[in-house]
Design a protein around this motif. Structure first.
Motif, PDB file in Angstrom:
ATOM      1  N   MET B   1       0.841  -1.203   0.000  1.00  0.00           N
ATOM      2  CA  MET B   1       0.000   0.000   0.000  1.00  0.00           C
ATOM      3  C   MET B   1       0.877   1.255   0.000  1.00  0.00           C
ATOM      4  O   MET B   1       1.797   1.352   0.786  1.00  0.00           O
ATOM      5  N   GLY B  32      -4.206   0.362  -3.581  1.00  0.00           N
ATOM      6  CA  GLY B  32      -4.176  -0.870  -2.795  1.00  0.00           C
ATOM      7  C   GLY B  32      -4.818  -0.788  -1.426  1.00  0.00           C
ATOM      8  O   GLY B  32      -4.674  -1.687  -0.608  1.00  0.00           O
ATOM      9  N   GLU B  33      -5.549   0.277  -1.164  1.00  0.00           N
ATOM     10  CA  GLU B  33      -6.165   0.443   0.153  1.00  0.00           C
ATOM     11  C   GLU B  33      -7.606  -0.076   0.173  1.00  0.00           C
ATOM     12  O   GLU B  33      -8.261  -0.132  -0.869  1.00  0.00           O
ATOM     13  N   ILE B  34      -8.074  -0.451   1.346  1.00  0.00           N
ATOM     14  CA  ILE B  34      -9.499  -0.740   1.490  1.00  0.00           C
ATOM     15  C   ILE B  34     -10.115   0.364   2.346  1.00  0.00           C
ATOM     16  O   ILE B  34      -9.712   0.573   3.489  1.00  0.00           O
ATOM     17  N   GLU B 196      -9.273  -9.967   1.380  1.00  0.00           N
ATOM     18  CA  GLU B 196      -7.870  -9.696   1.720  1.00  0.00           C
ATOM     19  C   GLU B 196      -6.950 -10.080   0.572  1.00  0.00           C
ATOM     20  O   GLU B 196      -5.963  -9.405   0.289  1.00  0.00           O
ATOM     21  N   GLN B 199      -6.915  -7.505  -2.100  1.00  0.00           N
ATOM     22  CA  GLN B 199      -6.076  -6.377  -1.712  1.00  0.00           C
ATOM     23  C   GLN B 199      -4.594  -6.706  -1.916  1.00  0.00           C
ATOM     24  O   GLN B 199      -3.837  -5.880  -2.423  1.00  0.00           O
ATOM     25  N   ALA B 204      -7.463  -1.823  -5.159  1.00  0.00           N
ATOM     26  CA  ALA B 204      -8.027  -0.981  -4.118  1.00  0.00           C
ATOM     27  C   ALA B 204      -9.514  -1.279  -4.009  1.00  0.00           C
ATOM     28  O   ALA B 204     -10.145  -1.655  -4.998  1.00  0.00           O
ATOM     29  N   LEU B 205     -10.070  -1.134  -2.808  1.00  0.00           N
ATOM     30  CA  LEU B 205     -11.500  -1.414  -2.647  1.00  0.00           C
ATOM     31  C   LEU B 205     -12.186  -0.345  -1.824  1.00  0.00           C
ATOM     32  O   LEU B 205     -11.610   0.178  -0.859  1.00  0.00           O
TER      33      LEU B 205
END
Ligand SMILES: Nc1ncnc2c1ncn2[C@@H]1O[C@H](COP(=O)(O)OP(=O)(O)OP(=O)(O)O)[C@@H](O)[C@H]1O
Ligand SMILES: [Mg+2]
Lengths: 337, 263
Positions: B1, B32-34, B196, B199, B204-205
């Motif tokens: 991330m 790449g973050e949730i 997970e 990710q 990214a979500l």
């Protein structure tokens, strides 16, 4: 004592479990079970011109084929893309006038003018219908019906394209056999072509547009584009029919925009079985000759159409073809156990 | 991330007639973050996703994807860039088997370019790729499940199918609208590792959820919406400790207070 027992088994039993395309592993028996209906249809259509009693009835066959093109075109749009089209009259008119102009003004022979009119006409019709493609609901039906009505008024008011007299002196096909077999082959070509198309991946996308257009957009595809592709193919069929008509009658007039061309294909689709593609063709084979027989009743014919249609919707709403397919799949044979 | 933003949402406003459904909402998501988004029913979460992905036109505001303004683009162009979404009310093609549902996104220009999920730039046979994706998302390959009609699949599989459609496009970011709701505890438990893994694969979500405990297992940053306005954002502990959030989201329901302690 004879212990041998027998039971009934459906012929398609062994075929059902395999996926389509695996014909290699089949016995000739299963193969013929699968191909027989197709062969009957193709051979049946091809011998039609020979078995017609008179030139008048041969002409009726040509007209049947033109309606069949329209009916397949309607079925493709309505059942596989979800667009209810009343554009038969528009397609016939555009294709017809284009071919007529190319023949009389530019001197193109019919067999050259027809394909050009088919492609160019489809382009024009698609452009005309483009604005209502993003809309859902009845707009497409209304707009496709509005154009032919408007066209006749424009031709009448501006006295263009031969005005109310129409364009005369159009070349006919080289002879009536060429005429007959040209239209019959076109019906077979487009019927099997469209059948193949809807089973390809692009056909799946077209069906998806009907099923669930939001999911198609979420998949990164423009629904307007795919609708336009389908409208192009559909209107090409109609324009082809229209281009043939003017060379059959050697005349192109405002009656090319007559609403018969929009309505009869729909009635034929209901009778033949919506969504089967071949059903609408059968529907035309029934409906168009019947309507010829009723010709002497004049406008009263519409009453008969209505009665036939209501009868079909009430008693056999699925259509002949759906019913026939089911019965065909239910044919059984005796097998030893 | 990394701290590089993949999506920046700036002052997005949406009105329906007189109703203000979104009021100048701004936030960002990093590569790449949730990011979790929570909020009571009707607070505008789905409207926010619809506005970002072009399914409805926002009244004003801006959305930048990797610095490029996508706020006036049509939905299919946005999806084509890799900004994909799931639908809260699932939208499978009910008349098709599960794996054929994926043939349609795999037919898209983006899938042809990228080869689809794990395609590595080359798209193989669509049916096979579709089944591969379904297997990865939790459809048992050797069972009949991937071949079943979507209309006969239970909710759990339909939610996965929503995610699978995004994966077929080889997404850069997925905007998930309540993928956990309607699922049983054990189904969610099997979905969490899946999220997970996505990710870890660099996607990214944005996750809209009502199931806070499960959301907080995957999202390290959470934003709260209430009546179309952003209340606060922060890590789960901060957000849950905030008095305004307690009031807006939970009222004075003691049961939920208890639920929060798990967070
Ligand atoms: N198409 C629309 N027309 C008019 N009002 C709408 C429309 N879509 C949403 N709204 C209104 O906007 C507000 C936000 O709705 P939205 O669906 O975004 O809420 P939500 O946070 O997703 O709720 P939920 O948790 O129930 O899914 C609601 O008050 C809703 O009534
Ligand atoms: Mg919602």
């Amino acid at each position: 004592m004879n212990t041998e027992q027998r039971r009934k088994e459906r012929i398609d039993r062994g075929i059902k479990v395999r996926t389509d395309g695996l014909y290699a592993v089949m016995s000739w028996r299963e193969l013929s079970y699968l191909t027989l209906p197709r062969i009957v249809l193709i051979v049946g259509l091809l011998i039609l011109p020979f078995v017609m009693p008179s030139m008048y009835w041969q002409r009726v066959i040509s007209i049947v084929c033109i309606y069949a093109l329209l009916a397949v075109s309607f079925d493709l749009l309505a059942h596989f893309v979800g667009l209810v089209s009343l554009g038969g009259a528009l397609f016939i008119g555009v294709g017809g006038y284009l071919s007529a102009i190319m023949n009389t003004s530019l001197g193109f022979p019919p067999l050259l003018a027809i394909p050009i009119a088919t492609i160019a006409g489809a382009g024009i019709c698609t452009l005309l219908l483009l604005p209502c493609l993003p809309l859902r609901g009845v707009y497409f039906a209304i707009v496709s019906l509005m154009y032919p009505l408007a066209m006749t008024r424009v031709i009448e008011a501006l006295d263009i394209l031969g005005g109310t007299d129409g364009i005369m002196g159009i070349d006919s096909f080289p002879n009536r056999w060429v005429e007959q077999y040209f239209v019959i082959l076109m019906v077979l070509l487009f019927l099997f072509g469209v059948r193949r198309l809807v089973n390809l991946d692009i056909g799946l996308v077209l069906r998806a547009v009907k099923d669930n257009d939001q999911a198609v957009r979420a998949s990164g595809m423009s629904i307007t584009l795919y609708k336009a592709v389908a409208v192009f193919i559909s209107s090409a069929m109609g324009c082809l029919g229209g281009a043939c008509i003017v060379h059959i009658y050697m005349w192109s007039g405002m009656s090319l925009f007559a609403l018969d061309f929009s309505i009869i294909p729909i009635a034929a689709t209901v009778i033949g079985g919506a969504g089967t593609l071949v059903g609408p063709v059968l529907g035309c084979l029934i409906l168009v000759p019947v309507s010829e027989l009723l010709r002497e009743f004049g406008t009263l014919r519409i009453v008969f159409y209505s009665l036939i249609l209501v009868g079909f919707i009430v008693f056999r709403s699925e259509g002949i073809m759906v019913y026939g397919q089911r019965k065909y799949h239910q044919i059984e044979r005796w097998v030893k156990v | 991330m990394s701290d590089q933003p993949i999506l920046e949402v700036k002052e997005v406003t949406k009105t329906f007639g007189g109703i203000l459904a979104l009021n100048r909402v701004s936030f960002h998501v990093n590569e790449g973050e949730i990011l979790g988004i929570i909020g009571p029913n009707g607070s505008g979460k789905t409207t926010l996703i619809n506005s970002i992905t072009g399914f409805i036109k926002m009244t004003s505001g801006k959305v930048l994807f990797r610095g490029k303004d996508i706020s006036r683009k049509p939905a299919h162009k946005i999806a084509d860039m890799g900004v994909t979404r799931t639908f809260q009310i699932m939208r499978p093609y009910y008349s098709l088997p599960a794996y054929k549902n994926l043939v349609i996104p795999l037919f898209s220009p983006r899938a042809k370019r990228t080869g689809g999920w794990r395609g590595g730039g080359k798209l193989g046979d669509r049916n096979t790729v579709g089944i591969d994706i379904l297997e990865e998302i939790g459809f048992e390959r050797d069972s009949f499940v991937p071949y079943k009609m979507a209309s006969t699949l239970p909710t759990g599989y339909l939610k996965r199918l929503e995610l699978a459609r995004c994966l077929a496009l080889k997404p850069e970011i997925i905007l998930c609208d309540e993928v956990f709701s309607g699922l049983s505890m054990s189904e969610i438990a099997s979905m969490v590792p899946l999220i997970e893994r996505l990710q870890m694969d660099g996607i990214a979500l944005i996750m809209i959820e009502h199931r806070l405990r499960e959301l907080f297992r995957v999202a390290r940053r959470v934003m709260v919406l209430n009546f179309g306005e952003k209340l606060i954002e922060g890590n789960p502990e901060e957000v849950m400790a905030n008095a305004k959030v307690k009031e807006a989201y939970f009222g004075s329901d003691e049961e939920v207070e208890e639920d929060m302690s798990y967070a």
